[in-house]
Design a protein around this motif. Structure first.
Motif, PDB file in Angstrom:
ATOM      1  N   SER A   1     -13.828 -31.500  36.242  1.00 53.51           N
ATOM      2  CA  SER A   1     -14.265 -31.686  34.856  1.00 53.51           C
ATOM      3  C   SER A   1     -14.989 -33.010  34.669  1.00 53.51           C
ATOM      4  N   LYS A   2     -14.811 -33.946  35.612  1.00 53.48           N
ATOM      5  CA  LYS A   2     -15.491 -35.237  35.539  1.00 53.48           C
ATOM      6  C   LYS A   2     -16.806 -35.240  36.316  1.00 53.48           C
ATOM      7  N   GLY A   3     -17.171 -34.089  36.895  1.00 53.00           N
ATOM      8  CA  GLY A   3     -18.433 -33.992  37.611  1.00 53.00           C
ATOM      9  C   GLY A   3     -18.344 -34.306  39.086  1.00 53.00           C
ATOM     10  N   GLU A   4     -17.163 -34.555  39.622  1.00 55.20           N
ATOM     11  CA  GLU A   4     -17.008 -34.836  41.041  1.00 55.20           C
ATOM     12  C   GLU A   4     -17.148 -33.548  41.835  1.00 55.20           C
ATOM     13  N   MET A   5     -17.812 -33.618  42.971  1.00 54.35           N
ATOM     14  CA  MET A   5     -18.068 -32.441  43.793  1.00 54.35           C
ATOM     15  C   MET A   5     -17.220 -32.467  45.057  1.00 54.35           C
ATOM     16  N   HIS A   6     -16.715 -31.287  45.444  1.00 54.70           N
ATOM     17  CA  HIS A   6     -15.916 -31.142  46.665  1.00 54.70           C
ATOM     18  C   HIS A   6     -16.366 -29.876  47.377  1.00 54.70           C
ATOM     19  N   SER A   7     -16.395 -29.944  48.695  1.00 57.36           N
ATOM     20  CA  SER A   7     -16.749 -28.753  49.463  1.00 57.36           C
ATOM     21  C   SER A   7     -15.516 -27.868  49.636  1.00 57.36           C
ATOM     22  N   PHE A   8     -15.762 -26.597  49.921  1.00 57.07           N
ATOM     23  CA  PHE A   8     -14.658 -25.685  50.148  1.00 57.07           C
ATOM     24  C   PHE A   8     -13.884 -26.039  51.419  1.00 57.07           C
ATOM     25  N   ASP A   9     -14.532 -26.729  52.320  1.00 53.24           N
ATOM     26  CA  ASP A   9     -13.835 -27.128  53.539  1.00 53.24           C
ATOM     27  C   ASP A   9     -12.691 -28.088  53.244  1.00 53.24           C
ATOM     28  N   ALA A  10     -12.779 -28.813  52.127  1.00 51.79           N
ATOM     29  CA  ALA A  10     -11.728 -29.776  51.776  1.00 51.79           C
ATOM     30  C   ALA A  10     -10.406 -29.083  51.458  1.00 51.79           C
ATOM     31  N   VAL A  11     -10.465 -27.790  51.117  1.00 45.86           N
ATOM     32  CA  VAL A  11      -9.245 -27.039  50.819  1.00 45.86           C
ATOM     33  C   VAL A  11      -9.027 -25.922  51.830  1.00 45.86           C
TER      34      VAL A  11
END
Length: 429
Positions: A394-404
């Protein structure tokens, strides 16, 4: 969906109470009446066996009485001893023991009362009890009465001592229970047993399913409320979460601000390891927050992330010990929660596969009567894969699916995912 686990674990049955525990007053009364009857019977037996104060006996023993204590006086001491032995084995209450006083008066004055009644109502029939007299002298009657009175007083002191001892014992027991209750809230119950033996316990969990929820809009709401109101709101929400966790056999790990972390794993974290229950618990948290928001006219929603994998658990701290979980699983869990849509439950691929594996096992066991089902399916769950290129908070931070650990999925159900009657009226999606 899949419902929560049927609470089918066997509960230890309390042993059946004895007659004394169920009817203490009746038991006291029966024992006292038995002792009173025994005393009267012994007294009567002494009267029949040793009428040594009759005139004929006094004439025959007149010479011997000048040189020794009469035999009846010696034997009456035995009667006093018998009364003591009959009453002392049972710890009577003071109110019950006081029955001995009128009984004593009746015993020592029975012959005198009998002769008074004969004088008031004379009869032509010869009186076979004309020589009946008390086995005691006046001093003996006084001694016997004082002995019984002292016994009643001693019984009262013993009752007060027993009551103080019982209150002390119950205070210690209540303190022990409260201490154990506090430990059970700080650590898993099975961990508490291990910590009592070895405080430096740590555990490797290979099949942990952990969930984390976040209250969307609560920070904005809290900025307009007093501290007391904020604490009250959190108590209401987290109290409801605690109840839901208890229903599904899920251990509450910790709360961080308005985030609620809980989960299951192999013992000792939880007795049963049911990933399905964690998913269902996540859905119910979302609905519970919707209900709370609607009842209070607030715009607060809940989003939930659920992850499955390995982690480490252990007691942290020396004076203020807590049980915490550590590992990459918790890092991925935070990403799943922070990137979940408002009012939805997002799970990792590992969690989805574990739930499907468990659901398949449940279906295979449905036809086996000898297998006791621990999970009852009340909702039909589906998992919709997210098609986004990346996960965005919600704050605009991006994460890849590999992180999970791979793609993520949003939980769907044949029942309404949310209780949104008020939200719809506000025109929210």
């Amino acid at each position: 969906s899949i419902s929560g686990r049927a609470l089918s674990g066997s509960h230890s049955q309390r042993p059946e109470k004895s007659l004394l525990e169920r009817y203490p007053t009746l038991t006291q009364f029966v024992l006292m009446m038995k002792s009173a009857v025994d005393i009267v019977l012994v007294y009567l037996s002494y009267e029949y066996l040793f009428l040594s104060n009759s005139k004929n006996f006094e004439k025959r023993m007149h010479f011997a009485q000048k040189f020794r204590v009469p035999m009846d006086q010696l034997l009456t001491l035995n009667f006093v001893l018998f009364v003591f032995l009959w009453v002392r084995p049972h710890p009577f209450l003071f109110s019950t023991q006081f029955v001995l006083m009128p009984l004593t008066v009746a015993v020592v004055s029975a012959p005198d009362l009998y002769h008074v009644i004969r004088q008031i109502s004379p009869s032509r029939i010869p009186d076979p009890w004309a020589d009946w007299d008390s086995m005691y002298s006046i001093r003996g009657d006084l001694f016997f009465t004082i002995m019984v009175l002292l016994h009643v007083i001693v019984g009262r002191n013993e009752e007060q001592f027993s009551r103080r001892e019982y209150r002390t014992m119950m205070a210690v027991q209540n303190t022990s229970d409260r201490t154990k209750g506090i430990l059970d809230t700080l650590m898993p119950p099975l961990v508490v047993k291990e910590v009592l033996q070895n405080p430096k316990q740590s555990h490797q969990y290979r099949h942990a399913t952990i969930t984390q929820s976040d209250l969307c809009g609560f920070t904005k709401l809290a900025s307009t409320k007093s501290p007391a109101e904020v604490v009250h709101f959190m108590s209401q929400l987290f109290g409801e979460f605690d109840n839901l966790a208890g229903e599904h056999g899920i251990y509450k790990v910790e709360t961080i601000g308005d985030a609620y972390v809980a989960g299951v794993a192999e013992p000792p974290l939880t007795a049963d390891n049911s990933p399905i229950d964690v998913v269902f618990f996540g859905l119910r948290m979302v609905r519970a927050v919707d209900d709370w928001s609607e009842s209070n006219q607030f715009d607060v929603t809940c989003r939930v992330g659920i992850h499955h994998g390995e982690c480490i658990g252990g007691v942290v701290g020396i004076k203020m010990q807590r049980y915490h979980l550590f590992g990459d699983l918790l890092v991925g869990l935070e990403i799943l929660e922070s990137t979940a849509p408002e009012g939805r439950v997002q799970v990792s691929e590992a969690c989805m596969l574990e739930v499907e594996r468990q659901r398949k096992g449940i279906k295979e066991q449905e036809g086996k009567k000898e297998v006791q089902q621990r999970v009852v399916i009340r909702e039909n769950l589906k998992f919709a894969r997210r098609q986004d290129g990346e996960l965005k908070t919600s704050k605009g931070e991006m994460h890849s699916f590999d992180a999970v650990g791979g793609p993520t999925y949003l939980v769907e159900s044949d029942k309404p995912l949310r209780n949104r009657s008020r939200l719809r009226s506000l025109g929210q999606s």
